[in-house]
Design a protein around this motif. Sequence first.
Motif, short mmCIF file in Angstrom:
data_model
loop_
_atom_site.label_atom_id
_atom_site.label_comp_id
_atom_site.label_asym_id
_atom_site.label_seq_id
_atom_site.Cartn_x
_atom_site.Cartn_y
_atom_site.Cartn_z
N GLN A 60 26.44 18.88 3.51
CA GLN A 60 25.12 18.46 3.05
C GLN A 60 24.59 17.32 3.94
N SER A 61 23.45 17.56 4.59
CA SER A 61 22.87 16.51 5.44
C SER A 61 22.30 15.40 4.57
N ILE A 62 22.43 14.20 5.05
CA ILE A 62 21.87 13.07 4.31
C ILE A 62 21.39 12.02 5.31
N SER A 63 20.27 11.41 5.03
CA SER A 63 19.82 10.30 5.87
C SER A 63 19.06 9.32 4.99
N LYS A 76 22.26 8.45 9.43
CA LYS A 76 22.22 9.88 9.09
C LYS A 76 23.61 10.49 9.29
N GLY A 77 23.91 11.49 8.45
CA GLY A 77 25.23 12.12 8.56
C GLY A 77 25.29 13.40 7.75
N ARG A 123 27.62 7.05 -0.14
CA ARG A 123 27.24 6.68 -1.51
C ARG A 123 25.95 5.84 -1.48
N GLU A 124 25.88 4.89 -0.52
CA GLU A 124 24.66 4.06 -0.43
C GLU A 124 23.43 4.93 -0.19
N LEU A 125 23.58 5.93 0.69
CA LEU A 125 22.44 6.79 1.01
C LEU A 125 22.09 7.69 -0.18
N ARG A 131 16.46 12.91 -3.75
CA ARG A 131 17.02 14.25 -4.01
C ARG A 131 18.16 14.20 -5.02
N TYR A 132 18.79 13.05 -5.17
CA TYR A 132 19.97 12.95 -6.04
C TYR A 132 19.77 11.84 -7.08
N PRO A 133 18.96 12.12 -8.10
CA PRO A 133 18.65 11.05 -9.07
C PRO A 133 19.75 10.91 -10.13
#
Length: 788
Positions: A60-63, A76-77, A123-125, A131-133
């Motif tokens: 799962q991409s996250i930035s 980003k990762g 976790r911080e991101l 998207r993740y409330p």
Amino acid sequence: MEIDASDKRATMSVGEFASFSPYAKREESKGLGAWRAAVGQQWHQEVQSHADSEGFENEQSISGEIPWHGWTLQLKGRIDQIRVQNNELHAREIKTVSGHLPLDRDSIAQKYKDYCLQLLSYRELLQRSKRYPFDSFRIELYLIEFSTGITQSFILDASFDHLIVDQLDRVADYLDQKRERLEKLRSLKFKSAYATPRQGQETIQSDLKSAFNRSRIVLLEAPTGYGKTGVSWEHGLHKLASGEVERIIYLTSKKTGQLEAIERLNMLLADQYAASYWHIRNKEEHCVNSEFRCSSKICPYLSDLERKWDTAALQPLILAEAKPPPLEQFKTTNAADGICPYEAMRTALSYRDIWVADYNYLFSSSSSRLLGEQPDFDPAKTFLIIDEAHNLPSRVESNSSKELRSLALEALASELTELGADNRLSAQMRSLADECSAYGKGDTLSLRQLDDIADSLMIIVKSFANQPIDYDSISPESMDTLWGLAYGSTAMNERPECFLGWIPENGILKITCIDASTEIRRTLEAFHSCLFLTATLHPIDGFLEQTGLDRLDQTPIHLSPPAPWLNKAYDVAIDMRVDTRFKYRDKSIPTTVSTIAQLADRIAPIAVFFPSYAYADKVKQQLEETRPFYRIASQTRKQLETIEDRAAFIDEALRFSDIIFLTLGSSFAEGVDMLGGKIKAVMVVSPALPEVNPVQQYKREYYKNRNQDGFERAYLQPGIQKVNQALGRLVRAPGQSVKALLQCHRFADTKTRSLLANQYRECNYIFNDDDLNDWLERESQINPPQKI
Ligand code: SF4
């Protein structure tokens, strides 16, 4: 890491953030790293294949942005696995490890801190992502022992939170220091290179400025004594002070040149050092261990570096001092802290505005990692100065060449077997050793044969990447063999026609690069701007082609400021009586000896340049036998290490000798200007054409196949360039003059003469002794020698 200091914004991957350290980090060897990555990927796929049954989604991409101490960190990762369970978001990171599992909490926090930091960053991101409330987050480190497949699941609890706070502080501190460094540069004050411009320098700063407005690449061709180094520093410091660039790199091929460049820089910076610099030296010069073997298993100065870095004594040397401390002091201080001084230098570089170094730190794949791995080194924000630029192509060609020895390959194969490496790897190595032995001394390989060798090398290099090898246990000799295999193999595979394979001795295969223009161009393309300095670019087409500058998106601008003091400064004659070609050389030596004597009788001390030490020795022997009363000083094969040693040699030679024998292409002919204005006559015995050998012959054919004059490119140009360099050192200022006798009729050939620099082309011809006497008679017309 991309840093925008004015906006206080830094962009990086989560991996970069997690592994960031303001201190130099020792990375595991590339081969082992690649193997670990390959195995790690297999285990990843294995675990991820069960995602559906466990309710996970993979990759799962996250930035997002993390504000910290006034900075915005844009990260980003990709998270390995993610799932929602009981209104809680569960993120999992899968990592393979070499040590044994299971581990307790403290060991995980210490040994795998980077992995923990990666999860904590995710976790911080996630917490900040719309998207993740979720209110609750669970972060899991899923460790797999790569040799056995044993797994350990470890949930990071609140006791790990301090790690991310500490890391954010570290990154923000580092960014603050960088911002401070750049801000300090805004108030940079420096002196002009010359209080009163020398002749030809009057408009050089504005000329450089307008040239750089038109192109990223500028070539400054000006004679020795013009002051190119000072002028280039002044221009570079303007670029630094205005914020146009964030760093300057000054490269030159000889250590003496680096020291002289630093001396000049110090003069411009006066005593207020608002800009900081470092002179980059090699590993061996920094070594403090009893044995020069850089393995953490052997050298105590490499162990436990993370802990040692916090020692107080090093900090000022690394962070605060604008000038590098004297090397011995730096070594002693680091040794006292148990840290390898080279590693300390790696750390210090990041905090410096200016790096002065040898070409290799950009143009050799084995050395360029030092700069390439600096966290904030961005060529697009760097001004590059390349001094003695005419030497660059040959140096990069030499760096791109390699030598394979069958005995060394056999030894490496045996060591690999002992270390338990896959038998196929040892077999590939032995097969390469057999290929090296299959040829006889003097053979040259066809393009097809070289292609096969290139393929074998690529297979071996790839096999290494997939092998679990304990590199620390390999002997230094075999490690050298190993790196020799890896470096440049890709270039050889891509462009085999730029290499020649040949056999200098049975069992040794030399692979010589004869065209490194692609490597040079690729390196230069990345820079903000680049200034080439040299006394001789002539013929410029050849230089542009050899450096790949003719294939850049922008046409380089060539500046050649006037040097009026050179008009009539050289009284040149070509001695047509002598043929110095190898087969006629012995016959010509008596004439050479008598000519030297005639010159010395009239204008002592004189300098005599030879193309080789062997040639100089022969002439000296006959001179001593026939005219024992002359005092002769000779440059020896043993290099004089320091500028002081060289100055002492020249000083003594000028005081106590009638004749000084020097070698073309050596440091006394290039880079050392101590003879300038101090002698009134010089003789160059023979155009210093390279010896005829398979490499030069291949070069000749290579250029001929490209519709060029192969002989000129392979032989004449490098030979006459050495002559131009040597003569250029002798007149450095207005009022100086010299008589120069070029001995050999080949100097009069149209093509050869056209390659001489302008000021040497107008010349007299010596056909007999009377001509020589007449030319020498005119000695009275030139100024008396300067008092020493
Ligand atoms: S790590 Fe440093 S001190 Fe140790 S052997 Fe290498 S250069 Fe010498």
